[in-house]
Write a protein that holds these residues in place. Structure first.
Motif, short mmCIF file in Angstrom:
data_model
loop_
_atom_site.label_atom_id
_atom_site.label_comp_id
_atom_site.label_asym_id
_atom_site.label_seq_id
_atom_site.Cartn_x
_atom_site.Cartn_y
_atom_site.Cartn_z
N TYR A 58 0.73 -1.47 0.15
CA TYR A 58 0.07 0.13 -0.08
C TYR A 58 0.66 1.18 -0.12
CZ TYR A 58 0.74 0.80 5.12
OH TYR A 58 1.45 0.98 6.42
N GLN A 59 0.37 2.31 -0.45
CA GLN A 59 1.00 3.54 -0.75
C GLN A 59 0.40 4.68 0.19
OE1 GLN A 59 0.91 4.86 -4.59
NE2 GLN A 59 2.69 6.31 -4.30
N THR A 60 1.13 5.21 0.91
CA THR A 60 0.66 6.57 1.70
C THR A 60 1.27 7.86 1.14
OG1 THR A 60 2.44 6.57 3.28
CG2 THR A 60 0.48 5.13 3.61
N SER A 61 1.06 9.01 1.61
CA SER A 61 1.57 10.36 1.25
C SER A 61 3.11 10.43 1.40
CB SER A 61 1.07 11.53 1.89
OG SER A 61 1.16 11.45 3.14
N ILE A 62 3.65 9.09 2.12
CA ILE A 62 5.10 9.48 2.57
C ILE A 62 5.71 8.48 1.75
CG2 ILE A 62 6.64 8.82 4.32
CD1 ILE A 62 4.38 9.93 6.43
N SER A 63 5.42 7.27 1.62
CA SER A 63 6.12 5.96 0.95
C SER A 63 5.24 5.01 0.57
CB SER A 63 7.23 5.77 1.52
OG SER A 63 8.30 4.58 0.83
N THR A 64 5.93 3.82 0.12
CA THR A 64 5.06 2.70 -0.10
C THR A 64 5.52 1.50 0.73
OG1 THR A 64 4.96 3.33 -2.64
CG2 THR A 64 4.60 1.13 -2.00
N TYR A 65 4.64 0.70 1.26
CA TYR A 65 4.83 -0.19 2.25
C TYR A 65 4.40 -1.68 1.92
CZ TYR A 65 5.57 3.93 4.85
OH TYR A 65 6.02 5.18 5.35
N GLU A 66 5.17 -2.54 2.10
CA GLU A 66 4.69 -4.31 2.14
C GLU A 66 4.45 -4.36 3.82
OE1 GLU A 66 6.38 -8.47 0.55
OE2 GLU A 66 7.72 -6.84 0.87
N VAL A 67 3.30 -5.16 3.80
CA VAL A 67 2.85 -5.78 4.90
C VAL A 67 3.52 -7.11 5.50
CG1 VAL A 67 0.97 -6.27 6.37
CG2 VAL A 67 0.66 -4.28 4.99
N LEU A 68 4.10 -7.13 6.23
CA LEU A 68 4.83 -8.52 6.66
C LEU A 68 3.80 -9.23 7.64
CD1 LEU A 68 8.66 -7.26 6.88
CD2 LEU A 68 7.35 -8.33 4.94
N ALA A 69 3.19 -8.57 8.73
CA ALA A 69 2.34 -9.29 9.62
C ALA A 69 1.53 -8.13 10.30
CB ALA A 69 3.36 -9.79 10.54
N THR A 84 -0.31 2.07 24.41
CA THR A 84 -1.29 1.22 24.21
C THR A 84 -1.92 1.25 23.07
OG1 THR A 84 -1.88 2.14 26.59
CG2 THR A 84 -3.63 1.01 25.31
N ALA A 85 -2.24 -0.02 22.60
CA ALA A 85 -2.57 -0.19 21.26
C ALA A 85 -3.43 -1.59 21.06
CB ALA A 85 -1.65 -0.41 20.21
N LEU A 86 -4.40 -1.73 20.15
CA LEU A 86 -5.19 -2.74 20.02
C LEU A 86 -4.67 -3.58 18.85
CD1 LEU A 86 -8.71 -1.20 20.27
CD2 LEU A 86 -7.54 -2.53 21.85
N PHE A 87 -3.98 -3.01 18.14
CA PHE A 87 -3.31 -3.66 16.71
C PHE A 87 -1.98 -3.28 16.44
CE2 PHE A 87 -5.28 -0.43 14.45
CZ PHE A 87 -4.63 -0.13 13.57
N ALA A 88 -1.18 -3.88 15.57
CA ALA A 88 0.21 -3.29 15.28
C ALA A 88 0.27 -4.09 13.80
CB ALA A 88 1.26 -3.75 15.88
N VAL A 89 0.80 -3.41 12.89
CA VAL A 89 1.03 -3.89 11.44
C VAL A 89 2.49 -3.44 11.30
CG1 VAL A 89 0.46 -3.82 8.82
CG2 VAL A 89 -1.29 -3.02 10.61
N ILE A 90 3.37 -4.79 11.09
CA ILE A 90 4.80 -4.88 10.80
C ILE A 90 4.98 -4.85 9.25
CG2 ILE A 90 6.62 -6.11 10.89
CD1 ILE A 90 5.65 -7.59 13.34
N VAL A 91 5.55 -3.61 8.88
CA VAL A 91 5.70 -3.11 7.35
C VAL A 91 7.15 -3.07 7.20
CG1 VAL A 91 3.39 -2.10 7.30
CG2 VAL A 91 5.37 -0.65 7.90
N ARG A 92 7.66 -3.03 5.74
CA ARG A 92 8.83 -2.75 5.37
C ARG A 92 8.57 -1.61 4.10
NH1 ARG A 92 11.87 -4.40 1.09
NH2 ARG A 92 10.34 -5.98 0.47
N ASP A 93 9.33 -0.67 4.34
CA ASP A 93 9.39 0.35 3.28
C ASP A 93 9.93 -0.12 1.96
OD1 ASP A 93 9.37 2.71 1.59
OD2 ASP A 93 10.22 4.10 3.21
N ILE A 94 9.27 -0.26 0.76
CA ILE A 94 9.96 -0.89 -0.22
C ILE A 94 10.41 0.02 -1.37
CG2 ILE A 94 8.42 -2.84 -0.14
CD1 ILE A 94 6.51 -1.82 -2.52
N MET A 95 10.52 1.41 -0.96
CA MET A 95 11.02 2.38 -1.70
C MET A 95 12.56 2.59 -0.83
SD MET A 95 8.84 3.01 -3.69
CE MET A 95 9.16 4.44 -4.65
#
Length: 130
Positions: A58-69, A84-95
């Motif tokens: 997925y792409q945001t205004s900052i960069s493009t990311y791949e979701v790993l978990a 405090t968080a209900l979820f987390a997404v582990i990503v890697r910046d592919i740019m």
């Protein structure tokens, strides 16, 4: 005539009705370990995660990311994000060629765009900690 300062006898008035104790706090019935998740909470978390699944790009205004978990356990997500968080997404910046995986807790917004989903793809270099 009775005195105005005299204390009334305890049995002169009927006892007030007591509120029932909520079932979560009842000491004689402990809360089961495997509690069911709240359906509205799950729906809210799903909407905040959005279409980010393992293998999604997925792409945001900052960069493009791949979701790993995608971490849905609140305790583990809170420890990864250090808040405090209900979820987390582990990503890697592919740019970036030297990008390391990291956890984010950002919600999916209208400015985020799904580029593609690669089903069931997890890079061999990323293995989640036990």
């Amino acid at each position: 005539m009775p005195s105005m300062t005299a204390t009334p006898a305890l049995d002169s008035r009927p006892a007030l009705p007591r509120r029932p104790v909520p079932h979560e706090r009842t000491p004689d019935r402990p809360t089961p370990a495997g509690t069911r998740p709240h359906p509205q909470r799950d729906a809210r978390i799903d909407s905040e995660i959005g279409p980010r699944t393992v293998g999604a790009i997925y792409q945001t205004s900052i960069s493009t990311y791949e979701v790993l978990a995608v971490i849905r356990d609140p305790e583990r997500a809170s420890s990864l994000l250090r808040r405090t968080a209900l979820f987390a997404v582990i990503v890697r910046d592919i740019m970036r060629a030297d990008a390391e995986p990291y956890a984010v807790g950002d919600t999916w917004t209208t400015s985020d765009h799904l580029v593609l989903i690669r089903e069931g793809r997890t890079p061999a270099s990323y293995t989640p900690a036990a």
